[in-house]
Write a protein that holds these residues in place. Structure first.
Motif, PDB file in Angstrom:
ATOM      1  N   ARG A   1       9.115  10.330   2.715  1.00 11.12           N
ATOM      2  CA  ARG A   1       8.106   9.997   3.714  1.00 11.12           C
ATOM      3  C   ARG A   1       6.899   9.335   3.042  1.00 11.12           C
ATOM      4  O   ARG A   1       6.363   8.335   3.532  1.00 11.12           O
ATOM      5  CB  ARG A   1       7.687  11.268   4.461  1.00 11.12           C
ATOM      6  CG  ARG A   1       6.799  11.008   5.644  1.00 11.12           C
ATOM      7  CD  ARG A   1       6.469  12.275   6.407  1.00 11.12           C
ATOM      8  NE  ARG A   1       7.665  12.944   6.896  1.00 11.12           N
ATOM      9  CZ  ARG A   1       8.029  14.183   6.588  1.00 11.12           C
ATOM     10  NH1 ARG A   1       7.273  14.921   5.811  1.00 11.12           N
ATOM     11  NH2 ARG A   1       9.132  14.705   7.069  1.00 11.12           N
ATOM     12  N   HIS A   2       6.489   9.891   1.896  1.00  7.18           N
ATOM     13  CA  HIS A   2       5.333   9.345   1.180  1.00  7.18           C
ATOM     14  C   HIS A   2       5.634   7.919   0.699  1.00  7.18           C
ATOM     15  O   HIS A   2       4.794   7.019   0.843  1.00  7.18           O
ATOM     16  CB  HIS A   2       5.001  10.253  -0.006  1.00  7.18           C
ATOM     17  CG  HIS A   2       3.815   9.817  -0.789  1.00  7.18           C
ATOM     18  ND1 HIS A   2       2.540   9.808  -0.268  1.00  7.18           N
ATOM     19  CD2 HIS A   2       3.709   9.347  -2.061  1.00  7.18           C
ATOM     20  CE1 HIS A   2       1.702   9.359  -1.183  1.00  7.18           C
ATOM     21  NE2 HIS A   2       2.385   9.075  -2.277  1.00  7.18           N
TER      22      HIS A   2
ATOM     23  N   ALA B   1       2.165   0.677   4.158  1.00  7.58           N
ATOM     24  CA  ALA B   1       0.773   0.280   3.927  1.00  7.58           C
ATOM     25  C   ALA B   1       0.717  -1.036   3.157  1.00  7.58           C
ATOM     26  O   ALA B   1      -0.098  -1.919   3.467  1.00  7.58           O
ATOM     27  CB  ALA B   1       0.039   1.373   3.159  1.00  7.58           C
ATOM     28  N   LYS B   2       1.573  -1.171   2.166  1.00  9.79           N
ATOM     29  CA  LYS B   2       1.592  -2.405   1.374  1.00  9.79           C
ATOM     30  C   LYS B   2       1.971  -3.597   2.257  1.00  9.79           C
ATOM     31  O   LYS B   2       1.335  -4.659   2.194  1.00  9.79           O
ATOM     32  CB  LYS B   2       2.611  -2.254   0.233  1.00  9.79           C
ATOM     33  CG  LYS B   2       2.645  -3.392  -0.728  1.00  9.79           C
ATOM     34  CD  LYS B   2       3.619  -3.112  -1.865  1.00  9.79           C
ATOM     35  CE  LYS B   2       3.716  -4.269  -2.811  1.00  9.79           C
ATOM     36  NZ  LYS B   2       4.687  -4.013  -3.888  1.00  9.79           N
TER      37      LYS B   2
ATOM     38  N   GLN C   1      -1.796  -8.412   7.020  1.00  6.75           N
ATOM     39  CA  GLN C   1      -3.203  -8.630   7.353  1.00  6.75           C
ATOM     40  C   GLN C   1      -3.749  -9.833   6.593  1.00  6.75           C
ATOM     41  O   GLN C   1      -4.452 -10.669   7.165  1.00  6.75           O
ATOM     42  CB  GLN C   1      -4.019  -7.367   7.033  1.00  6.75           C
ATOM     43  CG  GLN C   1      -5.435  -7.414   7.527  1.00  6.75           C
ATOM     44  CD  GLN C   1      -5.515  -7.415   9.042  1.00  6.75           C
ATOM     45  OE1 GLN C   1      -4.620  -6.932   9.732  1.00  6.75           O
ATOM     46  NE2 GLN C   1      -6.573  -7.972   9.571  1.00  6.75           N
ATOM     47  N   LYS C   2      -3.407  -9.924   5.295  1.00  8.31           N
ATOM     48  CA  LYS C   2      -3.869 -11.073   4.507  1.00  8.31           C
ATOM     49  C   LYS C   2      -3.303 -12.370   5.055  1.00  8.31           C
ATOM     50  O   LYS C   2      -4.008 -13.379   5.158  1.00  8.31           O
ATOM     51  CB  LYS C   2      -3.453 -10.909   3.043  1.00  8.31           C
ATOM     52  CG  LYS C   2      -4.298  -9.936   2.283  1.00  8.31           C
ATOM     53  CD  LYS C   2      -3.888  -9.921   0.822  1.00  8.31           C
ATOM     54  CE  LYS C   2      -4.739  -8.962   0.026  1.00  8.31           C
ATOM     55  NZ  LYS C   2      -4.350  -8.942  -1.384  1.00  8.31           N
TER      56      LYS C   2
END
Length: 188
Positions: A119-120, A127-128, A134-135
């Motif tokens: 999960r982590h 997130a990456k 987003q960039k």
């Protein structure tokens, strides 16, 4: 002939009941198919669903052992050996059960730890990738904004070039009246 009619009129013999031919299943698949067909003949009848068998648990160890015995206790009769053997076998079963339970708990803990790790790692990858998206989104917005500015500049140049001919005379007079700026505004 009267006897034949009486034998047919006995209860349960030929009185509206159709008898099914006896079919013996030769394979487990056929057996399953026959059971399913029998269930589907009357779909309103509830199907029996057996409960899961409970897990075997040994008796708890006694808190206080009154008659301690071994295989070679002094004064033990021949019948005592069988009692001792039974107690020993039961204790070994109990210890094996406890070992299996501790192994199962250990495996469960490892499994939960592995799930947490997975999960982590998945959250890190997400997130990456989110950051990368987003960039890319910001880059596209910047490119779009730059393109709009270039389009506005080109439109203003086209309109100003057509009106430049009429304004040349006014510009000549304005140059005489105003100072010429030493820098260009809005440029990069």
């Amino acid at each position: 002939m009267a006897d034949a009619k009486q034998s047919d009129s006995r209860p349960g013999k030929g009185m509206g009941k159709e008898t099914q031919p006896l079919v013996i299943a030769k394979t487990p698949a056929e057996e399953q198919r026959l059971k399913l067909e029998r269930l589907m003949r009357n779909p309103d009848k509830p199907a029996p669903i057996p409960e899961r068998p409970k897990e075997w648990k040994p008796r708890a160890a006694p808190e206080f052992v009154r008659d301690v015995m071994g295989g070679s206790s002094a004064g033990a009769g021949s019948g005592e050996f069988h009692v001792y053997r039974h107690l020993r076998r039961r204790e070994y079963q109990r210890q094996d059960f406890l070992d299996r339970m501790s192994e199962k708990q250990k495996q469960d803990m490892e499994y939960q730890w592995k799930l947490e790790q997975n999960r982590h790692m998945a959250e890190e990858r997400t997130a990456k990738r989110r950051k990368k998206r987003q960039k890319l989104k910001e880059k596209k917005q910047m490119a779009k904004k730059a393109k709009l500015e270039n389009d506005k500049d080109e439109d203003s140049e086209k309109t100003s070039s057509s009106s430049d001919e009429g304004n040349k005379e006014q510009a000549g007079q304005a140059e005489d009246d105003a100072e010429v700026p030493s820098f260009v505004m809005g440029g990069r």
